[in-house]
Design a protein around this motif. Structure first.
Motif, PDB file in Angstrom:
ATOM      1  N   ILE A  82       0.845  -1.199   0.000  1.00 35.48           N
ATOM      2  CA  ILE A  82       0.000   0.000   0.000  1.00 35.48           C
ATOM      3  C   ILE A  82       0.878   1.247   0.000  1.00 35.48           C
ATOM      4  O   ILE A  82       0.686   2.166  -0.797  1.00 35.48           O
ATOM      5  CB  ILE A  82      -0.953   0.009   1.219  1.00 35.48           C
ATOM      6  CG1 ILE A  82      -1.937  -1.149   1.152  1.00 35.48           C
ATOM      7  CG2 ILE A  82      -1.658   1.352   1.353  1.00 35.48           C
ATOM      8  CD1 ILE A  82      -3.026  -1.020   0.130  1.00 35.48           C
ATOM      9  N   ILE A  83       1.865   1.284   0.871  1.00 29.88           N
ATOM     10  CA  ILE A  83       2.761   2.444   0.970  1.00 29.88           C
ATOM     11  C   ILE A  83       3.532   2.625  -0.333  1.00 29.88           C
ATOM     12  O   ILE A  83       3.621   3.728  -0.875  1.00 29.88           O
ATOM     13  CB  ILE A  83       3.723   2.296   2.170  1.00 29.88           C
ATOM     14  CG1 ILE A  83       2.928   2.378   3.479  1.00 29.88           C
ATOM     15  CG2 ILE A  83       4.825   3.350   2.127  1.00 29.88           C
ATOM     16  CD1 ILE A  83       3.698   1.948   4.714  1.00 29.88           C
ATOM     17  N   LYS A  84       4.074   1.535  -0.859  1.00 28.22           N
ATOM     18  CA  LYS A  84       4.859   1.599  -2.091  1.00 28.22           C
ATOM     19  C   LYS A  84       4.008   2.090  -3.267  1.00 28.22           C
ATOM     20  O   LYS A  84       4.447   2.921  -4.062  1.00 28.22           O
ATOM     21  CB  LYS A  84       5.435   0.214  -2.403  1.00 28.22           C
ATOM     22  CG  LYS A  84       6.361   0.188  -3.586  1.00 28.22           C
ATOM     23  CD  LYS A  84       6.937  -1.211  -3.795  1.00 28.22           C
ATOM     24  CE  LYS A  84       7.782  -1.239  -5.042  1.00 28.22           C
ATOM     25  NZ  LYS A  84       8.215  -2.583  -5.380  1.00 28.22           N
ATOM     26  N   THR A  85       2.778   1.603  -3.368  1.00 28.44           N
ATOM     27  CA  THR A  85       1.895   2.009  -4.459  1.00 28.44           C
ATOM     28  C   THR A  85       1.592   3.493  -4.393  1.00 28.44           C
ATOM     29  O   THR A  85       1.671   4.198  -5.409  1.00 28.44           O
ATOM     30  CB  THR A  85       0.571   1.207  -4.415  1.00 28.44           C
ATOM     31  OG1 THR A  85       0.886  -0.176  -4.579  1.00 28.44           O
ATOM     32  CG2 THR A  85      -0.377   1.640  -5.511  1.00 28.44           C
ATOM     33  N   GLU A  86       1.253   3.998  -3.216  1.00 28.49           N
ATOM     34  CA  GLU A  86       0.966   5.432  -3.081  1.00 28.49           C
ATOM     35  C   GLU A  86       2.213   6.258  -3.367  1.00 28.49           C
ATOM     36  O   GLU A  86       2.135   7.299  -4.019  1.00 28.49           O
ATOM     37  CB  GLU A  86       0.417   5.749  -1.686  1.00 28.49           C
ATOM     38  CG  GLU A  86      -0.939   5.164  -1.419  1.00 28.49           C
ATOM     39  CD  GLU A  86      -2.049   5.712  -2.307  1.00 28.49           C
ATOM     40  OE1 GLU A  86      -1.870   6.736  -2.986  1.00 28.49           O
ATOM     41  OE2 GLU A  86      -3.124   5.094  -2.334  1.00 28.49           O
ATOM     42  N   HIS A  87       3.357   5.813  -2.917  1.00 31.16           N
ATOM     43  CA  HIS A  87       4.615   6.528  -3.172  1.00 31.16           C
ATOM     44  C   HIS A  87       4.902   6.594  -4.668  1.00 31.16           C
ATOM     45  O   HIS A  87       5.293   7.638  -5.196  1.00 31.16           O
ATOM     46  CB  HIS A  87       5.762   5.840  -2.437  1.00 31.16           C
ATOM     47  CG  HIS A  87       7.119   6.330  -2.832  1.00 31.16           C
ATOM     48  ND1 HIS A  87       7.556   7.609  -2.546  1.00 31.16           N
ATOM     49  CD2 HIS A  87       8.124   5.734  -3.522  1.00 31.16           C
ATOM     50  CE1 HIS A  87       8.779   7.771  -3.033  1.00 31.16           C
ATOM     51  NE2 HIS A  87       9.151   6.647  -3.621  1.00 31.16           N
ATOM     52  N   GLU A  88       4.685   5.497  -5.367  1.00 30.18           N
ATOM     53  CA  GLU A  88       5.034   5.428  -6.789  1.00 30.18           C
ATOM     54  C   GLU A  88       4.065   6.176  -7.696  1.00 30.18           C
ATOM     55  O   GLU A  88       4.361   6.369  -8.874  1.00 30.18           O
ATOM     56  CB  GLU A  88       5.149   3.971  -7.227  1.00 30.18           C
ATOM     57  CG  GLU A  88       6.380   3.313  -6.641  1.00 30.18           C
ATOM     58  CD  GLU A  88       6.515   1.844  -6.988  1.00 30.18           C
ATOM     59  OE1 GLU A  88       5.568   1.260  -7.563  1.00 30.18           O
ATOM     60  OE2 GLU A  88       7.578   1.281  -6.671  1.00 30.18           O
ATOM     61  N   HIS A  89       2.915   6.618  -7.170  1.00 30.08           N
ATOM     62  CA  HIS A  89       2.001   7.422  -7.988  1.00 30.08           C
ATOM     63  C   HIS A  89       2.660   8.708  -8.448  1.00 30.08           C
ATOM     64  O   HIS A  89       2.252   9.287  -9.446  1.00 30.08           O
ATOM     65  CB  HIS A  89       0.722   7.746  -7.220  1.00 30.08           C
ATOM     66  CG  HIS A  89      -0.275   6.640  -7.276  1.00 30.08           C
ATOM     67  ND1 HIS A  89      -1.362   6.584  -6.437  1.00 30.08           N
ATOM     68  CD2 HIS A  89      -0.363   5.537  -8.048  1.00 30.08           C
ATOM     69  CE1 HIS A  89      -2.066   5.506  -6.708  1.00 30.08           C
ATOM     70  NE2 HIS A  89      -1.475   4.854  -7.668  1.00 30.08           N
ATOM     71  N   GLY A  90       3.663   9.167  -7.727  1.00 27.20           N
ATOM     72  CA  GLY A  90       4.367  10.379  -8.132  1.00 27.20           C
ATOM     73  C   GLY A  90       5.738  10.480  -7.510  1.00 27.20           C
ATOM     74  O   GLY A  90       6.342  11.537  -7.501  1.00 27.20           O
ATOM     75  N   HIS A  91       6.232   9.380  -6.987  1.00 22.24           N
ATOM     76  CA  HIS A  91       7.508   9.341  -6.260  1.00 22.24           C
ATOM     77  C   HIS A  91       7.562  10.485  -5.248  1.00 22.24           C
ATOM     78  O   HIS A  91       8.495  11.276  -5.218  1.00 22.24           O
ATOM     79  CB  HIS A  91       8.697   9.351  -7.224  1.00 22.24           C
ATOM     80  CG  HIS A  91       8.743   8.109  -8.039  1.00 22.24           C
ATOM     81  ND1 HIS A  91       9.202   6.917  -7.540  1.00 22.24           N
ATOM     82  CD2 HIS A  91       8.328   7.845  -9.301  1.00 22.24           C
ATOM     83  CE1 HIS A  91       9.094   5.977  -8.471  1.00 22.24           C
ATOM     84  NE2 HIS A  91       8.553   6.514  -9.541  1.00 22.24           N
ATOM     85  N   VAL A 133       6.323   4.456   6.588  1.00 26.23           N
ATOM     86  CA  VAL A 133       6.550   5.157   5.313  1.00 26.23           C
ATOM     87  C   VAL A 133       8.022   5.502   5.166  1.00 26.23           C
ATOM     88  O   VAL A 133       8.619   5.261   4.122  1.00 26.23           O
ATOM     89  CB  VAL A 133       5.678   6.438   5.219  1.00 26.23           C
ATOM     90  CG1 VAL A 133       6.117   7.314   4.060  1.00 26.23           C
ATOM     91  CG2 VAL A 133       4.210   6.068   5.052  1.00 26.23           C
ATOM     92  N   GLU A 134       8.622   6.053   6.206  1.00 23.64           N
ATOM     93  CA  GLU A 134      10.045   6.408   6.144  1.00 23.64           C
ATOM     94  C   GLU A 134      10.915   5.188   5.890  1.00 23.64           C
ATOM     95  O   GLU A 134      11.873   5.247   5.121  1.00 23.64           O
ATOM     96  CB  GLU A 134      10.466   7.133   7.416  1.00 23.64           C
ATOM     97  CG  GLU A 134       9.878   8.543   7.498  1.00 23.64           C
ATOM     98  CD  GLU A 134      10.161   9.237   8.825  1.00 23.64           C
ATOM     99  OE1 GLU A 134      10.760   8.627   9.736  1.00 23.64           O
ATOM    100  OE2 GLU A 134       9.748  10.394   8.952  1.00 23.64           O
ATOM    101  N   LYS A 135      10.572   4.075   6.519  1.00 20.82           N
ATOM    102  CA  LYS A 135      11.343   2.839   6.323  1.00 20.82           C
ATOM    103  C   LYS A 135      11.174   2.316   4.901  1.00 20.82           C
ATOM    104  O   LYS A 135      12.135   1.877   4.268  1.00 20.82           O
ATOM    105  CB  LYS A 135      10.884   1.783   7.323  1.00 20.82           C
ATOM    106  CG  LYS A 135      11.645   0.495   7.255  1.00 20.82           C
ATOM    107  CD  LYS A 135      11.173  -0.498   8.293  1.00 20.82           C
ATOM    108  CE  LYS A 135      11.925  -1.798   8.156  1.00 20.82           C
ATOM    109  NZ  LYS A 135      11.444  -2.806   9.111  1.00 20.82           N
TER     110      LYS A 135
END
Length: 193
Positions: A157-166, A189-191
């Motif tokens: 979940i965290i990775k997907t949201e992050h990758e929507h716009g890095h 998230v930080e990890k």
């Protein structure tokens, strides 16, 4: 999970808005539906017909190209048979992913001991703003019911949201916390990033 349209999107035709909804939802749930077979049900007959055409305007062509990654079928259903769709939105649109996202969360929550313990406790007494809807555990935060993400799914979940716009950690944390509840989200998230 509709979002507010931007100034540019307000100029889109109703058909383009229908395709945009499908495109945005598939982007959001990509990690759950990629590689599975699912059905998109809509009351927009033009969506069914147009996506099968070979030529589109550039915007629709880009969205249609993205949709080719998925194994889906589109079914037209008249508006009168779509009464369950959110009447507040102007778009009478429904997307069913044949319960694959729901089932994936349900199985993962059932395998998570902490979530199972909370659900068992809720059978007898309210507990810490948790509720069960459609057999899934949610936590109410600031008036919004957030889906409780099992440990095994939190990284995705965290990775997907992050990758929507890095996005940076803070923006990723904001995006995740709009729909999902993950304990100690900031640290995770930080990890992850």
């Amino acid at each position: 999970m509709l979002k507010k349209t931007s100034d540019q999107e307000r100029k889109y035709t109703s058909f383009e808005l229908e395709v945009l909804v499908v495109f945005e939802e598939l982007k959001k749930f990509r990690i759950y539906v990629l590689g599975t077979s699912f059905k998109i049900i809509t009351d927009c007959d033009a969506l069914v017909k147009t996506l099968s055409k070979k030529e589109h305007n550039p915007r629709i062509a880009r969205w249609a190209l993205y949709l080719h990654e998925f194994n889906y079928t589109i079914e037209h259903r008249t508006g009168s048979r779509m009464a369950h769709v959110d009447a507040i939105s102007g778009l009478q649109h429904c997307m069913l992913i044949q319960n694959s996202v729901h089932l994936q969360f349900l199985k993962a929550q059932q395998a998570d001991d902490q979530i199972t313990a909370i659900k068992t406790l809720l059978e007898t007494t309210p507990h810490d703003n948790y509720i069960v809807k459609n057999k899934l555990l949610y936590k109410t935060v600031n008036g919004t019911d957030l889906l409780v993400v099992p440990d095994e799914m939190q990284g995705n979940i965290i990775k997907t949201e992050h990758e929507h716009g890095h996005f940076a950690a803070l923006r990723t944390q904001d995006l995740v916390s709009k729909d999902f509840y993950i304990p100690r989200l900031k640290d995770k998230v930080e990890k992850c990033i």
